[in-house]
Design a protein around this motif. Structure first.
Motif, PDB file in Angstrom:
ATOM      1  N   SER A   1      13.019  13.384   3.175  1.00 44.35           N
ATOM      2  CA  SER A   1      12.692  12.329   2.217  1.00 44.35           C
ATOM      3  C   SER A   1      12.607  10.973   2.910  1.00 44.35           C
ATOM      4  O   SER A   1      13.370  10.681   3.832  1.00 44.35           O
ATOM      5  CB  SER A   1      13.756  12.264   1.122  1.00 44.35           C
ATOM      6  OG  SER A   1      13.796  13.460   0.382  1.00 44.35           O
ATOM      7  N   PHE A   2      11.681  10.153   2.425  1.00 45.67           N
ATOM      8  CA  PHE A   2      11.441   8.815   2.956  1.00 45.67           C
ATOM      9  C   PHE A   2      11.715   7.827   1.826  1.00 45.67           C
ATOM     10  O   PHE A   2      11.081   7.875   0.775  1.00 45.67           O
ATOM     11  CB  PHE A   2       9.983   8.724   3.426  1.00 45.67           C
ATOM     12  CG  PHE A   2       9.585   7.412   4.051  1.00 45.67           C
ATOM     13  CD1 PHE A   2       9.766   7.196   5.407  1.00 45.67           C
ATOM     14  CD2 PHE A   2       8.998   6.412   3.289  1.00 45.67           C
ATOM     15  CE1 PHE A   2       9.371   6.001   6.000  1.00 45.67           C
ATOM     16  CE2 PHE A   2       8.597   5.215   3.864  1.00 45.67           C
ATOM     17  CZ  PHE A   2       8.785   5.002   5.227  1.00 45.67           C
ATOM     18  N   ARG A   3      12.679   6.948   2.038  1.00 50.43           N
ATOM     19  CA  ARG A   3      13.115   6.016   0.991  1.00 50.43           C
ATOM     20  C   ARG A   3      12.263   4.750   1.005  1.00 50.43           C
ATOM     21  O   ARG A   3      12.031   4.151   2.059  1.00 50.43           O
ATOM     22  CB  ARG A   3      14.578   5.651   1.201  1.00 50.43           C
ATOM     23  CG  ARG A   3      15.121   4.595   0.249  1.00 50.43           C
ATOM     24  CD  ARG A   3      16.585   4.289   0.523  1.00 50.43           C
ATOM     25  NE  ARG A   3      17.035   3.157  -0.276  1.00 50.43           N
ATOM     26  CZ  ARG A   3      17.001   1.894   0.124  1.00 50.43           C
ATOM     27  NH1 ARG A   3      16.537   1.590   1.333  1.00 50.43           N
ATOM     28  NH2 ARG A   3      17.424   0.920  -0.668  1.00 50.43           N
ATOM     29  N   VAL A   4      11.802   4.326  -0.172  1.00 53.95           N
ATOM     30  CA  VAL A   4      11.022   3.095  -0.298  1.00 53.95           C
ATOM     31  C   VAL A   4      11.794   2.121  -1.188  1.00 53.95           C
ATOM     32  O   VAL A   4      12.119   2.434  -2.335  1.00 53.95           O
ATOM     33  CB  VAL A   4       9.628   3.362  -0.895  1.00 53.95           C
ATOM     34  CG1 VAL A   4       8.852   2.050  -1.036  1.00 53.95           C
ATOM     35  CG2 VAL A   4       8.857   4.345  -0.015  1.00 53.95           C
ATOM     36  N   GLU A   5      12.072   0.974  -0.628  1.00 56.18           N
ATOM     37  CA  GLU A   5      12.841  -0.049  -1.333  1.00 56.18           C
ATOM     38  C   GLU A   5      11.909  -0.955  -2.137  1.00 56.18           C
ATOM     39  O   GLU A   5      10.742  -1.143  -1.790  1.00 56.18           O
ATOM     40  CB  GLU A   5      13.609  -0.883  -0.305  1.00 56.18           C
ATOM     41  CG  GLU A   5      14.574  -1.896  -0.887  1.00 56.18           C
ATOM     42  CD  GLU A   5      15.304  -2.653   0.216  1.00 56.18           C
ATOM     43  OE1 GLU A   5      16.526  -2.458   0.374  1.00 56.18           O
ATOM     44  OE2 GLU A   5      14.638  -3.428   0.944  1.00 56.18           O
TER      45      GLU A   5
ATOM     46  N   SER B   1      13.105   1.986  -4.923  1.00 49.84           N
ATOM     47  CA  SER B   1      12.018   2.142  -5.893  1.00 49.84           C
ATOM     48  C   SER B   1      11.696   3.621  -6.093  1.00 49.84           C
ATOM     49  O   SER B   1      11.676   4.121  -7.206  1.00 49.84           O
ATOM     50  CB  SER B   1      10.768   1.405  -5.406  1.00 49.84           C
ATOM     51  OG  SER B   1       9.628   1.775  -6.154  1.00 49.84           O
ATOM     52  N   HIS B   2      11.466   4.328  -4.960  1.00 50.45           N
ATOM     53  CA  HIS B   2      11.108   5.741  -5.036  1.00 50.45           C
ATOM     54  C   HIS B   2      11.302   6.392  -3.668  1.00 50.45           C
ATOM     55  O   HIS B   2      11.614   5.719  -2.684  1.00 50.45           O
ATOM     56  CB  HIS B   2       9.657   5.909  -5.503  1.00 50.45           C
ATOM     57  CG  HIS B   2       8.650   5.219  -4.625  1.00 50.45           C
ATOM     58  ND1 HIS B   2       8.276   3.911  -4.807  1.00 50.45           N
ATOM     59  CD2 HIS B   2       7.957   5.648  -3.534  1.00 50.45           C
ATOM     60  CE1 HIS B   2       7.387   3.566  -3.893  1.00 50.45           C
ATOM     61  NE2 HIS B   2       7.178   4.601  -3.103  1.00 50.45           N
ATOM     62  N   TYR B   3      11.116   7.687  -3.641  1.00 46.53           N
ATOM     63  CA  TYR B   3      11.157   8.452  -2.393  1.00 46.53           C
ATOM     64  C   TYR B   3       9.834   9.197  -2.232  1.00 46.53           C
ATOM     65  O   TYR B   3       9.169   9.544  -3.223  1.00 46.53           O
ATOM     66  CB  TYR B   3      12.293   9.477  -2.401  1.00 46.53           C
ATOM     67  CG  TYR B   3      13.669   8.908  -2.156  1.00 46.53           C
ATOM     68  CD1 TYR B   3      14.246   8.928  -0.884  1.00 46.53           C
ATOM     69  CD2 TYR B   3      14.399   8.349  -3.193  1.00 46.53           C
ATOM     70  CE1 TYR B   3      15.509   8.409  -0.659  1.00 46.53           C
ATOM     71  CE2 TYR B   3      15.668   7.817  -2.974  1.00 46.53           C
ATOM     72  CZ  TYR B   3      16.214   7.857  -1.709  1.00 46.53           C
ATOM     73  OH  TYR B   3      17.464   7.343  -1.482  1.00 46.53           O
TER      74      TYR B   3
ATOM     75  N   LYS C   1      14.449  -0.246  14.282  1.00 46.12           N
ATOM     76  CA  LYS C   1      14.228   0.911  15.148  1.00 46.12           C
ATOM     77  C   LYS C   1      13.294   1.943  14.515  1.00 46.12           C
ATOM     78  O   LYS C   1      13.165   3.045  15.015  1.00 46.12           O
ATOM     79  CB  LYS C   1      15.568   1.586  15.465  1.00 46.12           C
ATOM     80  CG  LYS C   1      16.571   0.693  16.178  1.00 46.12           C
ATOM     81  CD  LYS C   1      16.156   0.419  17.614  1.00 46.12           C
ATOM     82  CE  LYS C   1      17.238  -0.344  18.355  1.00 46.12           C
ATOM     83  NZ  LYS C   1      16.889  -0.578  19.760  1.00 46.12           N
ATOM     84  N   GLY C   2      12.649   1.610  13.413  1.00 49.93           N
ATOM     85  CA  GLY C   2      11.927   2.622  12.665  1.00 49.93           C
ATOM     86  C   GLY C   2      12.920   3.398  11.830  1.00 49.93           C
ATOM     87  O   GLY C   2      14.112   3.083  11.792  1.00 49.93           O
ATOM     88  N   GLY C   3      12.462   4.429  11.149  1.00 45.61           N
ATOM     89  CA  GLY C   3      13.397   5.225  10.364  1.00 45.61           C
ATOM     90  C   GLY C   3      12.744   5.882   9.185  1.00 45.61           C
ATOM     91  O   GLY C   3      11.536   5.732   8.953  1.00 45.61           O
TER      92      GLY C   3
END
Length: 390
Positions: free
Chosen positions: A244-248, A256-258, A286-288
């Motif tokens: 999963s990639f978290r979006v703030e 906000s969403h993943y 560092k990316g992520g």
């Protein structure tokens, strides 16, 4: 019919939309090339919530996910004739605009297979297609399925599971609206059918509600929701590899969403993590596996806890003895419980080497590998080299 807000979604092209589209186009290029190399002569890309095909940008129309995917497929002659694209949109106004965009693109790129399109809800259209295949004693070709609703409605877990079960090389990339899920859970006994559909049953919706109510903080509740959904994918579908990639949010330090990727093969899992990591942006710099917006501030951090934990995990692994770079960059990243990617490991290894905390040994396992090729001014670190503590 979609709500007005669904249509308004395409009236502004935002940073988080660019990140999502960049992940898609970078990953599907790698995904389809791997399958093509394995003899795949019929590959499928499905966009289940395709929208109108474009967004309004500050300098004119900007390509949305349908056109960006087509542009990437058309850029490779080996893919152009092998990938069938299917675009689904339920809003009739958006659908009519989509069809015009797809027809215009194909007229300029006749080398690709003519795109297919359907007007209807994603779950209903996919169910009809899967039913037709089953009646013909056939199955879907290797497929990458993009499920990108504006909200929570229209996503059916049972349809996603059915797609994955029908094809061992199928993968799903899903917009998971955790903000909408939190809002629905807040209604408690008045949740309605949306969450049950998202999770696959009413019993699962009630179970998630109970787990969330047992949490004592917003962060715990968010973690409980994500763990529940990721576990469903791993246990109720063949997709054992989930990331999963978290979006703030842009203006607040809350999620906000993943974006969730579900794959059935460790290679796809490893590649997607590399792609996400390269697109990710965090305060640590560092990316992520996240796109931090409100939290990502231009300042030098004295201590980066997540990055330091990666470095310490490498040193801990090397305490047991010398290991190849491939142990970190290939073997570990393909483990289903490991969220790190090859890019992260190699960057950390090079840092540790520069600080004298690890030693890089030649490919034959003898002597320090001090003279190695450079790329863009940075020392390279091939998988065949060995690593040890000083």
């Amino acid at each position: 019919m979609s709500s007005k807000s669904d249509r308004e979604h395409f009236e502004e092209y935002r940073a988080q939309t660019l990140a999502k589209h960049t992940i898609i186009e970078k990953y599907i290029y790698a995904y389809f090339n791997i399958l093509k190399g394995q003899g795949g002569d019929n590959l499928v890309y499905i966009d289940g919530f395709a929208g109108r095909g474009t967004y309004d940008g500050p300098n004119g129309p900007v390509s949305g996910s349908p056109l960006r995917a087509l542009e990437k497929i058309a850029s490779h002659p080996g893919l152009a004739k092998k990938v069938t694209t299917i675009f689904i949109e339920k809003d009739k106004k958006l659908y009519d605009q989509l069809v015009r965009s797809l027809k215009d693109f194909h007229s300029k790129h006749p080398e690709i297979r003519e795109p297919q399109w359907g007007n209807g809800e994603f779950s209903e259209v996919m169910t009809q297609q899967l039913d037709s295949l089953e009646k013909a004693d056939a199955r879907i070709a290797p497929a990458f399925v993009f499920v990108d609703p504006c909200g929570v409605d229209g996503v059916d877990f049972n349809v996603i599971a059915r797609v994955l079960k029908s094809q061992a090389k199928a993968e799903v990339f899903l917009f998971f609206n955790i903000e909408g899920v939190r809002r629905i859970l807040g209604l408690k006994d008045k949740m309605g059918p949306t969450l049950a559909k998202l999770l696959g049953s009413e019993a699962r919706a009630k179970e998630l509600l109970a787990r969330v109510e047992a949490c004592s903080s917003p962060d715990e509740r968010e973690q409980a929701i994500m763990m529940f959904y990721e576990d469903l994918l791993r246990t109720q579908t063949p997709a054992k590899y989930v990331v999963s990639f978290r979006v703030e949010k842009e203006d607040r330090r809350v999620t906000s969403h993943y974006l969730i990727h579900a794959a059935q093969h460790p290679l796809g899992f490893a590649i997607m993590k590399d792609v996400m990591w390269g697109v990710g942006k965090t305060a640590e710099g560092k990316g992520g596996l996240a796109l931090e917006q409100a939290s990502s501030v231009p300042m030098k951090m004295l201590f980066t806890p997540e990055w330091e934990s990666i470095r310490q995990s490498i040193l801990a692994e090397l305490k047991s003895g010398m290991k190849r770079v491939s142990y970190f960059a290939v073997e570990l990243v393909q483990r289903s419980d490991n969220r790190l990617c090859s890019k992260a490991y190699k960057a950390a290894l090079l840092e540790l080497e520069k600080e004298g905390k690890i030693v890089v040994i030649n490919k034959n396992g003898v002597g320090v590998a001090s003279k190695r090729p450079m790329k863009n001014g940075v020392m390279t670190l091939a998988d065949e080299y060995y690593l040890k503590l000083p």
